[in-house]
Design an enzyme around this catalytic site. Structure first.
Site, PDB file in Angstrom:
ATOM      1  N   ALA A  31      38.324 -30.825 -19.526  1.00 29.77           N
ATOM      2  CA  ALA A  31      38.280 -29.542 -18.843  1.00 29.77           C
ATOM      3  C   ALA A  31      36.879 -28.972 -19.026  1.00 29.77           C
ATOM      4  CB  ALA A  31      39.315 -28.603 -19.448  1.00 29.77           C
TER       5      ALA A  31
ATOM      6  N   GLU B 214      41.850 -32.502 -28.318  1.00 28.51           N
ATOM      7  CA  GLU B 214      41.940 -31.031 -28.397  1.00 28.51           C
ATOM      8  C   GLU B 214      41.963 -30.493 -29.815  1.00 28.51           C
ATOM      9  OE1 GLU B 214      43.316 -32.861 -26.129  1.00 28.51           O
ATOM     10  OE2 GLU B 214      43.276 -31.828 -24.195  1.00 28.51           O
TER      11      GLU B 214
ATOM     12  N   GLU C  61      45.006 -35.584 -19.027  1.00 29.02           N
ATOM     13  CA  GLU C  61      46.173 -34.833 -18.543  1.00 29.02           C
ATOM     14  C   GLU C  61      46.291 -34.937 -17.022  1.00 29.02           C
ATOM     15  OE1 GLU C  61      44.908 -31.261 -20.987  1.00 29.02           O
ATOM     16  OE2 GLU C  61      47.077 -31.045 -21.048  1.00 29.02           O
TER      17      GLU C  61
ATOM     18  N   GLY D 218      41.578 -32.770 -20.633  1.00 35.00           N
ATOM     19  CA  GLY D 218      42.053 -32.420 -19.300  1.00 35.00           C
ATOM     20  C   GLY D 218      41.983 -33.599 -18.333  1.00 35.00           C
TER      21      GLY D 218
END
Ligand code: NAD
Length: 706
Positions: free
Chosen positions: A64, A126, A106, A103
């Site tokens: 992300a 994370e 994901e 991300g």
């Protein structure tokens, strides 16, 4: 439409959606907008039978956009976008290469089928930032690989390779040859077989992977492995929800927990260090120029540091000549290097071919003529000024024009060393940490005459060596060791006041330091510290108790781990610390001799007395411009001195406890011990008066080159 970052090509009913957001394809707002618009476009196309999602460049999405963390929460945006992808009515294949992290991973879990390049690496890092996956990862991953493996993956923080991802079940295929072609072929085969979408959200978590015993074991592991941190427990809470809650409700809970975890100090601290590590290379006045070619290095001194530095260069594919005074000394260095590589092969860190290639890059010599070829010379001989000056004068005669001339000195004045040459602009400190091939930190020390070009070249060299460089100015101890002085001084003083070594080290380790300072002295060798102190005696304050614990143990022949006796006792071949009444008796006798008053020490006092001087010195270093920015100091301490990242480094920690608390603490101990060691730094006093934080001051102030 955002044509630059997301593009669409349709051929024979297969739509290929390509993300292109260099350098590492982070899922920025533009990428999200581009994907959303592409999905809208695709929904209107009846001719599309399958979709391939891929990314251009060296990697699929590496995560992300961490830069957005400080803004409003984005989880809902990610959730809606990934939900739309997952709901595509035709099979969606994702093509994964490079480092697929956070991300990015994901995103792939929301696709229907996953194909990876053989050398792809995939992971959920994370927790290393103090947060949890917030884009569906805690709900989708357990539906694919079970709860236990999901949490193991999160706790490890490190990526796994494609083969392991295939075994675990979150990759379906490994591509042979071109990934793009293999992904399109995969999509076509799904169409031909009549396979439809295969949505992760429709699967259920294997209950065998989530028994109460497993959850209990993982909770105990999280408490042990991640003391003081809540993110791992939050991850357990979120991942466990995948078993009990319907998918949508699980996503909402994940969002709540993810937002909560971003607000914790541990997350703010770790994200601060993450950015600080990327900022250390930004040097005011330094303009980007093409990196110099570094093909060959000469290392002078084949001892502990020289051999480790040689390994660092060889690991980076750079040829090395290792120079020492005798064939025996060179031979010892080469043997050390061979032993390190043998152990790396044994632990399957590198292959035998890698080892052979690297060893072949290192040659030995006793002839300074071998320096002529070097693009960089690193001197790592005994810590003696006259010797170093002599060597630099010789290097000056031989080294080619423009070569970086570096010294690995820990304590000597690099201005004086540089003055032994006719090219002080090329002389710089490269302060490696021991073991040099392992420790990521490299203090790059600019002397008064060092040119910006040399600084730039040293920063580029650090990148080649995969080190984290931090620029410092010449002063005794540079950044790290200078701040260590007060920290270690108080630890030594407190064992004279009657605290036990274990009490001191446990307090520091409970705080999160990788190792208590007295255990560090035992590991490094008490003789090493004593010698440094003896040769720098004139620089020390007139305190008769100063570092007198070391002196007493050394005088009793206790050298630390190397002879099994130091602050602790060690059994042969074992590094386990055992309390030693003999050591304690020696410390008591020394205290009596010096008239040190005895007292009780709470854990809070131990921490305050060790940490306050360290933080205070950091503020002096900043004010003097020895370090460019507070974040640089935090990087030095988190990457070189075992300061916990989840506390953000000493300068971040100073703001966490509050500068006024630090100031009041300094005054409290000044009252008790006098001003010699406890005078608040002028910058500390000023910021407290002005009611500002160090972070605020740092944002406005970047030390300028003198
Ligand atoms: P060491 O004693 O292990 O090795 C020094 C080597 O230099 C020896 O092999 C010696 O034979 C060689 N040498 C001496 N004179 C020489 C000459 N004229 N030409 C070529 N070689 C010569 O020392 P070390 O621990 O590797 O430390 C080297 C330097 O690195 C010192 O300046 C030290 O302060 C610094 N340093 C050490 C550490 C550490 O943890 N050991 C960490 C950072 C920096």
């Amino acid at each position: 439409m955002s044509p630059d970052v997301v593009s669409l090509a349709i051929e024979d009913g297969i739509a290929v959606v390509t993300i292109s957001n260099p350098p590492v394809n982070v899922i920025s707002a533009a990428v999200r907008a581009g994907l959303n618009e592409t999905l809208t476009g695709l929904a209107a196309r009846a001719d599309v039978r399958a979709v391939v999602l891929a990314a251009e460049g060296s990697t699929f999405c590496s995560g992300a956009d961490i830069g957005e963390f400080s803004g409003p929460p984005r989880e809902a945006e990610y959730r809606d976008l990934f939900r739309r992808l997952e709901q595509l009515a035709v099979p969606l294949v994702v093509a994964l290469h490079g480092t697929v992290l956070g991300g990015g991973l994901e995103l792939s879990l929301a696709c229907h089928y996953r194909i990876a390049a053989a050398d792809a690496r995939l992971g959920l890092p994370e927790l290393t930032l103090g947060i949890i996956p917030g884009a569906g990862g805690t709900q989708r991953m357990p539906r694919l690989i079970g709860l236990e493996q999901t949490l193991e993956l999160l706790f490890a923080g490190r990526p796994v390779d494609a083969r392991r991802a295939l075994e675990l079940g979150f990759v379906d295929r490994i591509a042979e040859g071109s990934l793009r072609e293999a992904a399109v072929a995969y999509a076509r085969s799904l169409v031909q077989a009549g396979s439809g979408p295969r949505r992760t959200c429709d699967r259920t978590v294997d209950p065998q992977s989530a028994t109460p015993q497993i959850i209990e074991r993982l909770t105990a592991q999280a408490r042990r492995q991640f003391a003081h941190r809540v993110a791992p427990l939050s991850a357990i809470e979120a991942v466990s929800a995948s078993l009990r809650l319907p998918f949508e409700a699980g996503l909402l809970l994940e969002e709540q927990i993810a937002n909560r975890s971003k607000e914790t100090i541990e997350a703010k601290a770790q994200i601060h260090v993450f950015f600080a590590e990327r900022e250390t290379r930004k040097i005011p006045g330094l303009t980007a120029s093409a990196p110099r070619t570094i093909r060959h290095a000469a290392i002078i001194g084949a001892g502990t540091m020289g051999s480790g530095i040689a390994i660092s260069f060889a690991n980076a594919g750079i040829g090395v000549t290792l120079l020492d005074v005798s064939a025996e000394a060179v031979g010892r260095g080469r043997q050390t290097i061979a032993d390190v590589y043998a152990s790396m092969v044994k632990r399957a860190r590198i292959s035998e071919q890698d080892r052979d290639r690297r060893v072949a890059l290192i040659s030995g010599s006793t002839d300074y003529e071998a320096l002529r070829d070097a693009d960089v010379v690193v001197e790592a001989v005994f810590e003696k000024m006259e010797l170093k000056k002599r060597i630099f004068a010789r290097v000056d005669q031989l080294a080619k024009a423009g070569a970086i001339l570096a010294t690995n000195t820990s304590t000597l004045d690099i201005n004086e060393i540089a003055a032994a040459t006719a090219r002080p602009q090329d002389v710089i400190g490269l302060h490696f940490f021991s073991p040099a091939h392992v420790m990521p930190l490299l203090e790059v020390v600019r002397a008064d005459a060092t040119s910006l070009a040399t600084i730039g070249a040293a920063m580029d060299l650090a990148k080649l060596l995969r080190k984290t460089p931090v620029l410092a100015r010449v002063c005794y101890g540079f950044i790290g060791n200078r701040m260590m002085e007060g920290y270690a001084r108080e630890a030594q003083r407190m064992v004279l006041e009657g605290a036990t070594p274990r009490q001191i080290d446990s307090a520091l380790e409970n705080f999160g330091m990788a190792m208590g300072i007295l255990a560090v002295f035992d590991m490094a060798g008490i003789d090493v510290g004593v010698n440094v102190h003896k040769s720098n005696a004139e620089k020390y304050p007139p305190d008769p108790t100063y570092y007198q614990a070391d002196i007493a143990l050394h005088a009793a022949g206790r050298l630390g781990q190397k002879n099994g006796r130091g602050y602790y006792k060690y059994l042969p071949g074992d590094r386990t610390r055992h309390d030693d009444p003999d050591a304690i008796a020696i410390l008591r006798a020394q205290a009596t001799r010096l008239g040190v008053p005895q007292s009780e020490h709470t854990e809070a006092e131990i921490l305050e007395r060790c940490l306050y001087p360290l933080l205070n010195e950091g503020l002096r270093i900043l004010e003097e411009g020895v370090a460019l920015r507070a974040g640089d100091i935090d990087v030095v301490w988190t990457s070189g001195y075992g300061f916990p990242r989840y506390r953000g480094g000493p300068m971040f920690y100073a703001d966490t406890i509050g500068l006024s608390a630090l100031h009041a603490g300094m005054l409290k101990y000044r009252e008790r011990f006098g001003p010699m060691h406890w005078e608040p730094a002028p910058l500390l006093a000023r910021l407290v008066r002005e009611g500002r934080t160090l972070a605020e001051w740092s944002r406005e102030h970047l030390a300028q080159p003198r």
